[in-house]
Write a protein that holds these residues in place. Structure first.
Motif, PDB file in Angstrom:
ATOM      1  N   GLN A  77       0.828  -1.203   0.000  1.00 42.96           N
ATOM      2  CA  GLN A  77       0.000   0.000   0.000  1.00 42.96           C
ATOM      3  C   GLN A  77       0.869   1.262   0.000  1.00 42.96           C
ATOM      4  OE1 GLN A  77      -2.243  -1.360   3.515  1.00 42.96           O
ATOM      5  NE2 GLN A  77      -4.110  -1.049   2.333  1.00 42.96           N
ATOM      6  N   THR A  78       1.983   1.220   0.727  1.00 38.74           N
ATOM      7  CA  THR A  78       2.888   2.361   0.754  1.00 38.74           C
ATOM      8  C   THR A  78       3.510   2.589  -0.617  1.00 38.74           C
ATOM      9  OG1 THR A  78       3.400   1.950   3.082  1.00 38.74           O
ATOM     10  CG2 THR A  78       4.922   3.345   1.876  1.00 38.74           C
ATOM     11  N   LEU A  79       3.826   1.503  -1.322  1.00 35.37           N
ATOM     12  CA  LEU A  79       4.366   1.622  -2.679  1.00 35.37           C
ATOM     13  C   LEU A  79       3.403   2.385  -3.574  1.00 35.37           C
ATOM     14  CD1 LEU A  79       6.007  -1.867  -3.439  1.00 35.37           C
ATOM     15  CD2 LEU A  79       7.153   0.359  -3.431  1.00 35.37           C
ATOM     16  N   ASP A  80       2.111   2.057  -3.483  1.00 32.99           N
ATOM     17  CA  ASP A  80       1.109   2.757  -4.284  1.00 32.99           C
ATOM     18  C   ASP A  80       1.067   4.238  -3.927  1.00 32.99           C
ATOM     19  OD1 ASP A  80       0.417   0.394  -5.540  1.00 32.99           O
ATOM     20  OD2 ASP A  80      -1.267  -0.034  -4.192  1.00 32.99           O
ATOM     21  N   LEU A  81       1.149   4.539  -2.645  1.00 35.53           N
ATOM     22  CA  LEU A  81       1.066   5.917  -2.173  1.00 35.53           C
ATOM     23  C   LEU A  81       2.268   6.723  -2.663  1.00 35.53           C
ATOM     24  CD1 LEU A  81      -0.073   6.948   1.356  1.00 35.53           C
ATOM     25  CD2 LEU A  81       1.981   7.962   0.394  1.00 35.53           C
ATOM     26  N   VAL A  82       3.481   6.176  -2.517  1.00 36.70           N
ATOM     27  CA  VAL A  82       4.693   6.889  -2.940  1.00 36.70           C
ATOM     28  C   VAL A  82       4.720   7.050  -4.454  1.00 36.70           C
ATOM     29  CG1 VAL A  82       7.214   6.832  -2.959  1.00 36.70           C
ATOM     30  CG2 VAL A  82       5.979   6.065  -0.939  1.00 36.70           C
ATOM     31  N   ALA A  83       4.296   6.011  -5.172  1.00 36.47           N
ATOM     32  CA  ALA A  83       4.257   6.091  -6.635  1.00 36.47           C
ATOM     33  C   ALA A  83       3.295   7.184  -7.097  1.00 36.47           C
ATOM     34  CB  ALA A  83       3.854   4.742  -7.228  1.00 36.47           C
ATOM     35  N   ASN A  84       2.167   7.315  -6.397  1.00 34.86           N
ATOM     36  CA  ASN A  84       1.206   8.362  -6.747  1.00 34.86           C
ATOM     37  C   ASN A  84       1.788   9.750  -6.488  1.00 34.86           C
ATOM     38  OD1 ASN A  84      -1.597   9.106  -7.557  1.00 34.86           O
ATOM     39  ND2 ASN A  84      -1.671   9.937  -5.492  1.00 34.86           N
ATOM     40  N   ASN A  85       2.547   9.887  -5.395  1.00 33.08           N
ATOM     41  CA  ASN A  85       3.221  11.160  -5.127  1.00 33.08           C
ATOM     42  C   ASN A  85       4.180  11.516  -6.257  1.00 33.08           C
ATOM     43  OD1 ASN A  85       1.935  11.574  -2.677  1.00 33.08           O
ATOM     44  ND2 ASN A  85       3.595  10.733  -1.447  1.00 33.08           N
ATOM     45  N   LEU A  86       4.991  10.549  -6.672  1.00 34.27           N
ATOM     46  CA  LEU A  86       5.960  10.806  -7.734  1.00 34.27           C
ATOM     47  C   LEU A  86       5.281  11.129  -9.057  1.00 34.27           C
ATOM     48  CD1 LEU A  86       8.652   8.075  -6.965  1.00 34.27           C
ATOM     49  CD2 LEU A  86       8.994  10.556  -6.938  1.00 34.27           C
ATOM     50  N   ALA A  87       4.127  10.516  -9.296  1.00 37.70           N
ATOM     51  CA  ALA A  87       3.406  10.775 -10.543  1.00 37.70           C
ATOM     52  C   ALA A  87       2.849  12.191 -10.588  1.00 37.70           C
ATOM     53  CB  ALA A  87       2.274   9.767 -10.715  1.00 37.70           C
ATOM     54  N   ASN A  88       2.739  12.842  -9.417  1.00 30.98           N
ATOM     55  CA  ASN A  88       2.167  14.189  -9.353  1.00 30.98           C
ATOM     56  C   ASN A  88       3.195  15.252  -8.982  1.00 30.98           C
ATOM     57  OD1 ASN A  88      -0.999  14.097  -9.625  1.00 30.98           O
ATOM     58  ND2 ASN A  88      -0.420  12.282  -8.452  1.00 30.98           N
ATOM     59  N   VAL A  89       4.461  14.966  -9.236  1.00 32.40           N
ATOM     60  CA  VAL A  89       5.518  15.934  -8.941  1.00 32.40           C
ATOM     61  C   VAL A  89       5.287  17.248  -9.682  1.00 32.40           C
ATOM     62  CG1 VAL A  89       7.957  16.439  -9.352  1.00 32.40           C
ATOM     63  CG2 VAL A  89       7.304  14.279  -8.303  1.00 32.40           C
ATOM     64  N   SER A  90       4.757  17.176 -10.896  1.00 30.89           N
ATOM     65  CA  SER A  90       4.563  18.372 -11.718  1.00 30.89           C
ATOM     66  C   SER A  90       3.126  18.891 -11.686  1.00 30.89           C
ATOM     67  CB  SER A  90       4.970  18.075 -13.168  1.00 30.89           C
ATOM     68  OG  SER A  90       6.322  17.679 -13.247  1.00 30.89           O
ATOM     69  N   THR A  91       2.285  18.360 -10.801  1.00 27.67           N
ATOM     70  CA  THR A  91       0.894  18.784 -10.728  1.00 27.67           C
ATOM     71  C   THR A  91       0.751  19.995  -9.813  1.00 27.67           C
ATOM     72  OG1 THR A  91       0.146  16.505 -11.067  1.00 27.67           O
ATOM     73  CG2 THR A  91      -1.453  18.055 -10.179  1.00 27.67           C
ATOM     74  N   SER A  92       0.269  21.101 -10.359  1.00 26.96           N
ATOM     75  CA  SER A  92       0.142  22.334  -9.584  1.00 26.96           C
ATOM     76  C   SER A  92      -0.805  22.127  -8.398  1.00 26.96           C
ATOM     77  CB  SER A  92      -0.397  23.457 -10.464  1.00 26.96           C
ATOM     78  OG  SER A  92       0.493  23.748 -11.514  1.00 26.96           O
ATOM     79  N   GLY A  93      -0.366  22.575  -7.226  1.00 24.70           N
ATOM     80  CA  GLY A  93      -1.206  22.520  -6.035  1.00 24.70           C
ATOM     81  C   GLY A  93      -1.359  21.153  -5.408  1.00 24.70           C
ATOM     82  N   TYR A  94      -0.638  20.144  -5.916  1.00 22.93           N
ATOM     83  CA  TYR A  94      -0.791  18.794  -5.370  1.00 22.93           C
ATOM     84  C   TYR A  94      -0.177  18.713  -3.977  1.00 22.93           C
ATOM     85  CZ  TYR A  94      -0.361  13.742  -4.802  1.00 22.93           C
ATOM     86  OH  TYR A  94      -0.437  12.462  -4.306  1.00 22.93           O
ATOM     87  N   ARG A  95      -0.840  17.991  -3.102  1.00 20.53           N
ATOM     88  CA  ARG A  95      -0.364  17.764  -1.744  1.00 20.53           C
ATOM     89  C   ARG A  95       0.046  16.305  -1.585  1.00 20.53           C
ATOM     90  NH1 ARG A  95       0.663  22.017  -1.714  1.00 20.53           N
ATOM     91  NH2 ARG A  95       0.063  23.785  -0.446  1.00 20.53           N
ATOM     92  N   ALA A  96       1.301  16.108  -1.169  1.00 19.32           N
ATOM     93  CA  ALA A  96       1.812  14.748  -0.987  1.00 19.32           C
ATOM     94  C   ALA A  96       1.079  14.063   0.166  1.00 19.32           C
ATOM     95  CB  ALA A  96       3.306  14.784  -0.705  1.00 19.32           C
ATOM     96  N   ARG A  97       1.020  12.734   0.083  1.00 27.38           N
ATOM     97  CA  ARG A  97       0.456  11.936   1.175  1.00 27.38           C
ATOM     98  C   ARG A  97       1.548  11.007   1.698  1.00 27.38           C
ATOM     99  NH1 ARG A  97      -5.002  12.615   1.544  1.00 27.38           N
ATOM    100  NH2 ARG A  97      -5.111  11.005   3.131  1.00 27.38           N
TER     101      ARG A  97
END
Length: 249
Positions: A17-37
């Motif tokens: 589950q943590t892998l999914d969460l970290v991968a989603n964070n990395l996928a949104n590195v360039s997304t304006s206003g994105y908040r990491a989880r």
């Protein structure tokens, strides 16, 4: 069944589950206003209602499982775009947006004017003013003050509804950099300054997240190996030791 098997199983599930969460964070590195989880863990005690476990048994059968993702509300950097309809929030707060599913909140201030002459998000959802109504943008130039007051060619058009939430309020990501919150928990933001012509970048640290991804992958591989060992050991007991026990009766 061996307690180690349960421990390895729950650990593997948590790391997956943590892998999914970290991968989603990395996928949104360039997304304006994105908040990491970031992951948070809770304790799970393997027990039975008919048994009273000793202190040692409780310690052995107490497993950590992922309890969900915690939203990182730290400030992302403000990047200048030069677009008059790009608004970045400096400080704490969220823009309020009216969607088909109700009011949601976002830090992504990449707005534009709809064919109806209303301020909308990049996905076409209406940006609300402090009166909970759309903000009409007719003409140019558009200017915004730090408190969110919008003027068009010198005339007042409205004020952005920027809200904040008490510490500990469970904000849930619903996609498109939108977040939902329990009803009536929002309050007017008092520590927010609107910067026109800028967009807030994602607050994901790509280097730290990449290192975290590698670390979690290694933990997951270790747990997979442990499960394989337990499985092999149990098969050996079933095929070699149990027949010997049965033959003695």
């Amino acid at each position: 069944m061996d307690s180690g098997f349960y421990a390895a199983c729950t650990a593997l599930m948590a790391r997956s589950q943590t892998l999914d969460l970290v991968a989603n964070n990395l996928a949104n590195v360039s997304t304006s206003g994105y908040r990491a989880r970031h992951d948070s863990f809770s304790s799970l005690l393997a027990t039975s209602s008919s048994l009273t476990l000793s202190g040692l048994n409780q310690a052995v059968n107490n497993y950590s499982v992922i309890g969900g993702g915690q939203l990182d509300l730290s400030q992302g950097s403000l990047e200048r775009t030069g677009n008059d309809l790009d608004f970045g929030i400096e400080g704490h707060g969220f823009f309020t947006v009216q969607t088909a599913g109700g009011q949601l909140f976002t830090r992504d201030g990449s707005f534009h004017v709809s064919p109806k002459g209303q301020l909308v998000t990049s996905t076409g959802d209406t940006v609300l003013g402090t009166d909970n109504r759309p903000i009409a943008i007719v003409g140019a130039p558009v200017s915004v003050s730090p408190d969110g007051t919008i003027s068009v060619n010198g005339a007042l058009a409205g004020q952005l509804k920027v809200v904040d939430f008490p510490a500990g309020t469970p904000l849930e990501s619903v996609g498109k950099t939108y977040y939902s919150a329990p009803e009536k928990t929002e309050t007017p933001a008092t520590d927010a300054s609107i910067q026109q012509g800028t967009l807030e970048s994602s607050n994901v640290n790509p280097v730290a997240s990449s290192i975290e991804l590698i670390t979690v992958q290694r933990y997951a591989e270790l747990m997979q190996r442990a499960l394989t060992m337990f499985h092999t050991e149990m098969n050996q007991v079933a095929t070699q030791d149990l027949p010997k026990v049965t033959s003695n009766f």
